[in-house]
Enzyme design. Structure first.
Site, PDB file in Angstrom:
ATOM      1  CG  HIS A  13      -1.865  12.746 -12.045  1.00  4.40           C
ATOM      2  ND1 HIS A  13      -0.570  12.592 -11.610  1.00  4.40           N
ATOM      3  CD2 HIS A  13      -1.941  12.070 -13.221  1.00  4.40           C
ATOM      4  CE1 HIS A  13       0.104  11.853 -12.480  1.00  4.40           C
ATOM      5  NE2 HIS A  13      -0.712  11.521 -13.470  1.00  4.40           N
ATOM      6  CD  GLU A  14      -5.340  11.241 -15.054  1.00  3.91           C
ATOM      7  OE1 GLU A  14      -5.034  11.568 -16.230  1.00  3.91           O
ATOM      8  OE2 GLU A  14      -4.757  10.343 -14.421  1.00  3.91           O
ATOM      9  CG  HIS A  43      -1.636  13.903 -17.616  1.00  5.45           C
ATOM     10  ND1 HIS A  43      -0.283  13.990 -17.841  1.00  5.45           N
ATOM     11  CD2 HIS A  43      -1.819  12.811 -16.807  1.00  5.45           C
ATOM     12  CE1 HIS A  43       0.332  13.005 -17.205  1.00  5.45           C
ATOM     13  NE2 HIS A  43      -0.581  12.282 -16.560  1.00  5.45           N
TER      14      HIS A  43
END
Length: 683
Positions: free
Chosen positions: A239-240, A243
């Site tokens: 997920h990070e 980003h």
């Protein structure tokens, strides 16, 4: 002033078995604000697209633990993280990344070449136990300690929540951001103790402010094995990195509507991810068409397995336009074909022991398989070598533990050689310092209940300082015993055990009467120099509530007969004494003439025999009358409670008159609740 764009502003409790990610996505400049950028993403044919390989370097910001313990996670845990990332981004069939999305043709490797063109494992470790950041707020000097609160996503200071991540990154430095993606693994975020709240954060898109960029994640959400939270599938770091590669949350910046009028400027600005509000479970919260299996939502890790075509195009455009250095980076290419060596070396036992364990991590830095290494350790006096039957493939590591002895402080040298002829030998050697200190060994043993993640403990010194700490064990560790050992150096301490649920070590108390109805032989035990000074084991003791405390003092005194300096009279002292029998005391480097007659003789040897097996014993030199024992003789004038005298068979000693004849006895006393067991010689 950096501009921070918060993609999420509240903290949500995380269930241990749900592993919902709470993150903060940070935007650094108006020129990078997606609202102000024109869409330049081009359609990508993923069937023919080139694979983009991203070299990774992991910065492990730990609290001083040995490798593999606590926040200083193992190489194997990090390697499992890279495997899981590739499963997610490449949509590997039959894995947790095999879902409804597409193969992004983006993959990752642990760097095998450093910016200085030297072999590396791609793992850098920093002990941040003393990292402190200070600033002035409202006229007061504020100190933020990494050991207490970890890092904060904030770069402005309104409420103390940890060391700013930008400061941490500047202190330790990063590898060239043009060639490597730097990932920062931390102990806690915003003082969450590594538990609920923010699990990770990253800037959205490329941050050209050097080390400030790069995802930050908790140590226990990295990888799929090791010191991880129950049920962790590595989706937080997926997920990070999403980003970091310029993806927003699927619910966008507002996260409050199921309708978009322009998918290129609203929501997450990706047109094949349906409009949605924030989702936390595997079913939509509000919007019927929500894509709850998308990596960029907040749903459970078990249901996230999807990057869409549109998200993939957005990430690849970011990499080609802002990070095309990855495509030409040598970070994933080993320096030479055949190269093995030592990547880490550490002493794992307390430094008040003269026999200790040394862990040495062997690594294959090259392309070719390496086999059967020979590992040699030496301190210039003692040396040991071992042939290890082992095969290491490219990029693999192996940690070997060797028991070693050193009677004094010394440099311990290590050397490894493999069966193969290597092309690079500089990394085949390593060294570490052994610094001996005269102290006592405290062993903490905890066998937790089912809800073992609720338990934390700390040892507090006389001035309130934290001397040692532990806990936050993996849930369902009721069949495990966790052991920590460290040295104490003559002070008084308070041992504290916390339980967040308020029921101590009790697994189940069905009628809430304070008596455990179901337990798994849980216990807490403290031992000082192998003598038990505290034990909690009975069912009616296990439910101690939210806090258990135990006060004790560690007093160090010289042991008569302790010739090797280990605060214990044993075999080595006996052998040393035998080697000096009959010699003049003036010629002996050690004090072996205990009776002061100028010669080491049988009377001196009897002192060793009398104290054999004890730690710092009291020596009573006159006939003692029971029960009126002279407290000053036994305990330096301190108030004590006499428990009893026993002979060497464990029988209560003394005759009808309460007189002890000459001989060797065991005396048990109690001081402030601490049981003291000593062997004494009555002459």
């Amino acid at each position: 002033m950096k501009k921070l764009l918060w993609a999420f502003l509240m903290v949500w409790p995380i269930l241990a078995n749900a592993q919902v990610d709470i993150c903060k996505a940070l935007e650094i400049r108006e020129s990078r604000n997606p609202f102000l950028r024109q869409r330049v993403v081009q359609n990508v044919d993923l069937d023919t697209a080139e694979i983009i390989v991203v070299p990774l370097v992991f910065h492990i910001i730990h609290l001083g633990e040995q490798i593999g313990e606590g926040t200083n996670i193992s190489d194997e845990q990090i390697q499992s993280c890279v495997v899981a990332l590739n499963e997610d981004f490449r949509k590997i069939e039959g894995t947790n990344g095999d879902g409804l999305g597409v193969d992004t043709k983006i993959e990752f490797c642990l760097a095998s070449r450093s910016p200085d063109n030297l072999p590396t494992t791609g793992i850098v470790r920093h002990d941040a136990s003393d990292l402190i950041f200070s600033f002035t707020f409202s006229g007061q000097q504020i100190y933020e300690e990494y050991a207490l609160d970890g890092v904060s996503p904030n770069s402005t200071f309104g409420s103390p929540q940890g060391v700013p991540h930008t400061y941490m990154k500047d202190v330790y430095g990063c590898w060239d951001i043009e060639d490597y993606l730097n990932i920062w693994v931390v102990s806690e975020i915003d003082g969450n103790n590594g538990e609920s709240g923010i699990q990770g954060f990253s800037y959205v898109g490329f941050n050209d402010l050097q080390c400030d960029g790069g995802p930050v994640v908790l140590y226990n959400v990295v990888g799929t094995t090791g010191n991880i939270k129950f049920g962790n599938l590595n989706k937080t770091i997926t997920h990070e990195i999403g980003h970091n590669f310029n993806l927003l949350h699927t619910f966008g910046l507002g996260g409050s509507t199921c309708v978009e009028t322009n998918c290129e400027t609203q929501g997450d600005q990706v047109c094949d991810t349906p409009p949605t509000t924030t989702n936390y479970g595997c079913t939509p919260s509000n919007c019927a068409d929500a894509q709850v299996n998308n990596y960029m939502d907040y749903t459970s890790q078990t249901c996230r397995n999807t990057f869409t075509q549109g998200q993939t195009e957005r990430m690849r455009e970011e990499l080609w336009s802002k990070r095309n250095g990855y495509t030409s980076s040598l970070g994933c290419i080993p320096v030479v074909d055949i190269d093995g060596g030592i990547s880490n070396m550490a002493i794992t036992n307390p430094n008040c022991q003269t026999t200790f364990d040394i862990t040495t991590t062997l690594a294959n830095f090259g392309f070719a398989e390496l086999t059967n290494p020979t590992l040699t350790l030496s301190n210039g006096v003692n040396q040991t070598s071992a042939l290890i039957p082992l095969s290491l493939q490219a990029g693999e590591t192996y940690t070997h533990t060797t028991q070693f002895s050193s009677l004094a402080s010394a440099t311990i040298y290590a050397n490894v050689s493999f069966q193969q002829t290597e092309s690079f030998l500089a990394n085949n050697v390593a060294e570490t310092q052994f610094v001996y200190a005269d102290g006592n060994i405290l062993k903490v043993e905890i066998s937790p209940d089912v809800w073992s993640n609720e338990i934390d403990w700390e040892l507090e010194g006389e001035n309130g300082q934290i001397v040692a700490f532990g806990g936050d064990y993996p849930v369902f560790s009721q069949d495990s015993t966790f052991v920590d050992e460290f040295c104490l150096f003559g002070s008084c301490y308070t041992f504290k055990v916390y339980d967040t649920a308020g029921d101590g070590l009790c697994s189940f108390d069905f009628d809430d009467d304070g008596f455990c109805d179901a337990n798994y032989n849980q216990f807490i035990r403290l031992s000082l120099n192998n003598q038990v000074i505290f034990e909690l084991i009975e069912p009616d003791e296990l439910d101690y509530g939210s806090l258990l405390t135990f006060d004790f003092c560690d007093e160090i005194s010289e042991c008569e007969g302790d010739l090797d300096g280990d605060s214990h009279v044993g075999v080595s002292d006996f052998l040393i004494m035998l080697s000096y029998m009959g010699s003049l005391s003036e010629n002996n480097p050690l004090v072996t003439d205990f009776d002061g007659n100028g010669t080491t003789d049988f009377n001196d040897l009897s002192v060793i025999l009398a104290n054999y097996g004890t730690s710092c014993p009291a020596i009573v030199t006159f006939e003692t009358i029971l029960p009126n024992v002279d407290a000053e003789v036994l305990n330096g004038g301190k108030e004590i409670d006499m428990v009893g005298f026993y002979d060497l068979m464990g029988r209560i000693a003394g005759n009808d008159r309460g007189v002890l004849p000459k001989g060797i006895y065991i005396v048990v006393t109690s001081e402030n609740g601490k049981m003291i067991r000593q062997k004494i010689l009555i002459q």
